[in-house]
Design an enzyme around this catalytic site. Structure first.
Site, PDB file in Angstrom:
ATOM      1  CB  CYS A   1       1.765  -1.626  13.581  1.00  0.00           C
ATOM      2  SG  CYS A   1       1.981  -1.582  11.804  1.00  0.00           S
TER       3      CYS A   1
ATOM      4  CD  GLU B   1      -2.759  -1.237   2.364  1.00  0.00           C
ATOM      5  OE1 GLU B   1      -2.287  -1.018   3.488  1.00  0.00           O
ATOM      6  OE2 GLU B   1      -3.943  -1.485   2.158  1.00  0.00           O
TER       7      GLU B   1
ATOM      8  CB  CYS C   1       2.880   7.367   3.290  1.00  0.00           C
ATOM      9  SG  CYS C   1       3.390   6.220   4.575  1.00  0.00           S
TER      10      CYS C   1
ATOM     11  CB  CYS D   1       0.088   6.544  11.471  1.00  0.00           C
ATOM     12  SG  CYS D   1       1.767   6.949  11.282  1.00  0.00           S
TER      13      CYS D   1
ATOM     14  CB  CYS E   1       4.952  -2.126  16.184  1.00  0.00           C
ATOM     15  SG  CYS E   1       6.636  -1.704  15.705  1.00  0.00           S
TER      16      CYS E   1
ATOM     17  CB  CYS F   1       6.372  -5.103   8.901  1.00  0.00           C
ATOM     18  SG  CYS F   1       7.734  -4.368   9.852  1.00  0.00           S
TER      19      CYS F   1
HETATM   20  S1  SF4 Z   1       4.994   0.205  12.908  1.00  0.00           S
HETATM   21 FE1  SF4 Z   1       4.288  -1.573  11.693  1.00  0.00          FE
HETATM   22  S2  SF4 Z   1       5.301  -1.369   9.694  1.00  0.00           S
HETATM   23 FE2  SF4 Z   1       6.391  -0.012  11.141  1.00  0.00          FE
HETATM   24  S3  SF4 Z   1       8.072  -1.288  11.956  1.00  0.00           S
HETATM   25 FE3  SF4 Z   1       6.362  -1.540  13.390  1.00  0.00          FE
HETATM   26  S4  SF4 Z   1       5.273  -3.390  12.625  1.00  0.00           S
HETATM   27 FE4  SF4 Z   1       6.624  -2.673  10.959  1.00  0.00          FE
END
Ligand code: SF4
Length: 409
Positions: free
Chosen positions: A174, A95, A160, A395, A171, A167
Site C-alpha cells: 500500500c 485524498e 471512498c 485501491c 501494509c 496510516c
Molecule cells: S491498506 Fe494502506 S491505508 Fe489500509 S490499513 Fe493498510 S497501510 Fe493503512
C-alpha cells in the site's frame, strides 16, 4: 461563555444544543444549525441564512467557527474516477475518491453491487498498469464530470473516504503506508470531506444513490471514535442510509467486536490479503497481534442484519499470494466461519501498482483461476474493477501523488 475557538463541523445535535444554550438562544436554533451544517452542507457561517446576522456576528465574536475542508486539487481518470486532494486548515491533506458507477465491490448500497459485476462488463479486463494520461479523452471526461455538472453522466456513485492522514498499519502493498501516520481526522473532517465531494457534484441525496466506503487513507478502526461519530452524523445529519456505507479494516480485532455492538453502523469488510499467517504477517504486520484465527472468531461473532453480507477483501499479488493453494486456503478460512460462511463473499482486487512497492500485478488468467477455485467451492468471489489507476486513485494507491497527471485546480 469562554472565547476559545469552537469548531462546529463535527458536533452532534446534543453538543450543538449545549452550545446554543450557552449563547442564550432557544433550542430550535440548534436544530436549524444541525440542518444547515449537515443536510444543507454549508461551508461557512455566512451561509447560515436561517440565523439573523446579529446572531452570526455574536457566534463569530465568541470564537465559533465552521471550517469546511477545501478541495485543493483534483485529478480526473479516463474512466471518470476523480481523485481529490482535500486540504484542512492546519495544512494537512487527505485524498478522497469519487467513483461514478462504483467499482463493483463496494456492496454498500443494499443491493450487493459485487453480484451485479460478476461476469459482467465490470469484471476486470486487462489488469495492466495504465500509464498517466493527460490527453483529449481525459479532458472530455473532465468536462462531463466536474464543475457544476450541467449534465450528470452517472446514475450512482461511490465515495471512498479517508479516516487518517497517512496510516500506521504499514501494509506492504500500500502506498499510503509510505506516508506513515501524520494524524487522525476528526469526525467533522471526515464528514466535511464527503460534503465537499457531494457539493462538487451537486448531489441531491434524496434522489441520487451514493455509497460511502471507508477505504481511503488510514485504518478507520485506529481512529474509531471519530469514525463512528462521523457515521452517526452522516446518517442523522447528512441523510445517508447506513446500508449504503461499508468500512474496511486491516484486522483490528477488538474494534470488530465494538462495531458489532453499534446501533448504527456501516457494513463490514475485512482485508484478508493472505491465506495463512506466515504470509499475512509478512504483508500486514499487525497479523502478529491479531492472527487469522482471531479474525475468523471476530467475524463469526459479528451480528449481521437481515440479508447483510460479510465481505473479505483480497489483494492479489503476482506469485506472492495468488496461487491455487492460496485460493484453497481462503476457502478453508471462509468455511471456518461456520454459520456465517453463507453470508460471506470475497472481493478480489488485482494489485494496483505504485512506485517503491516491490510487487507485480497478476495476469488475468491467474486472477480468474483464483476466482474459479473459490466459486467452485461455493464461495462467492467477485473481481473488483480497478478504478482510476491512471491517476493513482485505485485501491492502495493513495499517497498524494502529484506527478502523474495534471490537476484541474
Ligand atoms: S491498506 Fe494502506 S491505508 Fe489500509 S490499513 Fe493498510 S497501510 Fe493503512
Amino acid at each position: 461563555m469562554e472565547t476559545s475557538a469552537t469548531e462546529i463541523l463535527g458536533l452532534n445535535i446534543q453538543e450543538l444544543t449545549d452550545l446554543i444554550g450557552q449563547l442564550g438562544e432557544p433550542a430550535y436554533r440548534a436544530q436549524q444549525l444541525f440542518h444547515a451544517i449537515y443536510r444543507q452542507r454549508i461551508s461557512s457561517l455566512d451561509e447560515l441564512t436561517t440565523f439573523p446576522k446579529s446572531l452570526r456576528a455574536a457566534m463569530t465574536e465568541q470564537g465559533i467557527t465552521l471550517s469546511a475542508p477545501k478541495i485543493d486539487k483534483k485529478f480526473i481518470s479516463t474512466d471518470g474516477t476523480i481523485r481529490y486532494l482535500i486540504a484542512f486548515p492546519d495544512g494537512q491533506s487527505v485524498e478522497t475518491v469519487w467513483m461514478p458507477e462504483g467499482d463493483g465491490g463496494e456492496a454498500g448500497d443494499g443491493t450487493d453491487a459485487g453480484d451485479e459485476e460478476a461476469g459482467g462488463p465490470g469484471e476486470v479486463g486487462a489488469p495492466s498498469v495504465a500509464q498517466p494520461q493527460v490527453g483529449s479523452q481525459n479532458k472530455n471526461v473532465a468536462q462531463q464530470q466536474v464543475g457544476n455538472e450541467k449534465r450528470k453522466t452517472w446514475s450512482r456513485a461511490t465515495i471512498c473516504v479517508s479516516s487518517q492522514v497517512g496510516c500506521a498499519v504499514n501494509c506492504k502493498f500500500c502506498m499510503t503506508a509510505l506516508l506513515g501516520l501524520k494524524r487522525n481526522l476528526t469526525a467533522g473532517e471526515i464528514v466535511g470531506q464527503i460534503a465537499a465531494i457531494l457539493n462538487d457534484h451537486n448531489v441531491d441525496l434524496e434522489k441520487e444513490r451514493i455509497n460511502i466506503v471507508f477505504m481511503g487513507q488510514g485504518e478507520p478502526f485506529n481512529n474509531y471514535d471519530a469514525f463512528i461519530k462521523a457515521v452517526r452524523l452522516l446518517v442523522d445529519g447528512v441523510g445517508f442510509p447506513q446500508s449504503r456505507m461499508t468500512v474496511s479494516t486491516s484486522g483490528i480485532v477488538p474494534r470488530i467486536y465494538d462495531l458489532g455492538q453499534e446501533p448504527v453502523r456501516p457494513k463490514l469488510a475485512i482485508s484478508l490479503n493472505a491465506s495463512n499467517d506466515e504470509e499475512r504477517t509478512k504483508l500486514i504486520p499487525i497479523n502478529k497481534k491479531w492472527d487469522i484465527a482471531s479474525l475468523v472468531d471476530a467475524a463469526r461473532a459479528f451480528p449481521l442484519r437481515n440479508r447483510e453480507r460479510l465481505t473479505f477483501e483480497y489483494v492479489l499479488l503476482d506469485n506472492e499470494n495468488d496461487s491455487p493453494d492460496n485460493a484453497r486456503e481462503v476457502v478453508q478460512i471462509i468455511r471456518a466461519l461456520g454459520d456465517k460462511a453463507d453470508s460471506a463473499k470475497v472481493n478480489l482486487i488485482a494489485w494496483n501498482s505504485g512506485p517503491e512497492i516491490p510487487f507485480s500485478t497478476p495476469s488475468d488468467s491467474r486472477v480468474h483461476a483464483f476466482q474459479k477455485i473459490l466459486m467452485d467451492a461455493g464461495v462467492p468471489a467477485f473481481i473488483r474493477r480497478p478504478r482510476g489507476r491512471d491517476i493513482y486513485a485505485a485501491c492502495g494507491q493513495l499517497k498524494r501523488t502529484e506527478s502523474v497527471t495534471r490537476s484541474l485546480l
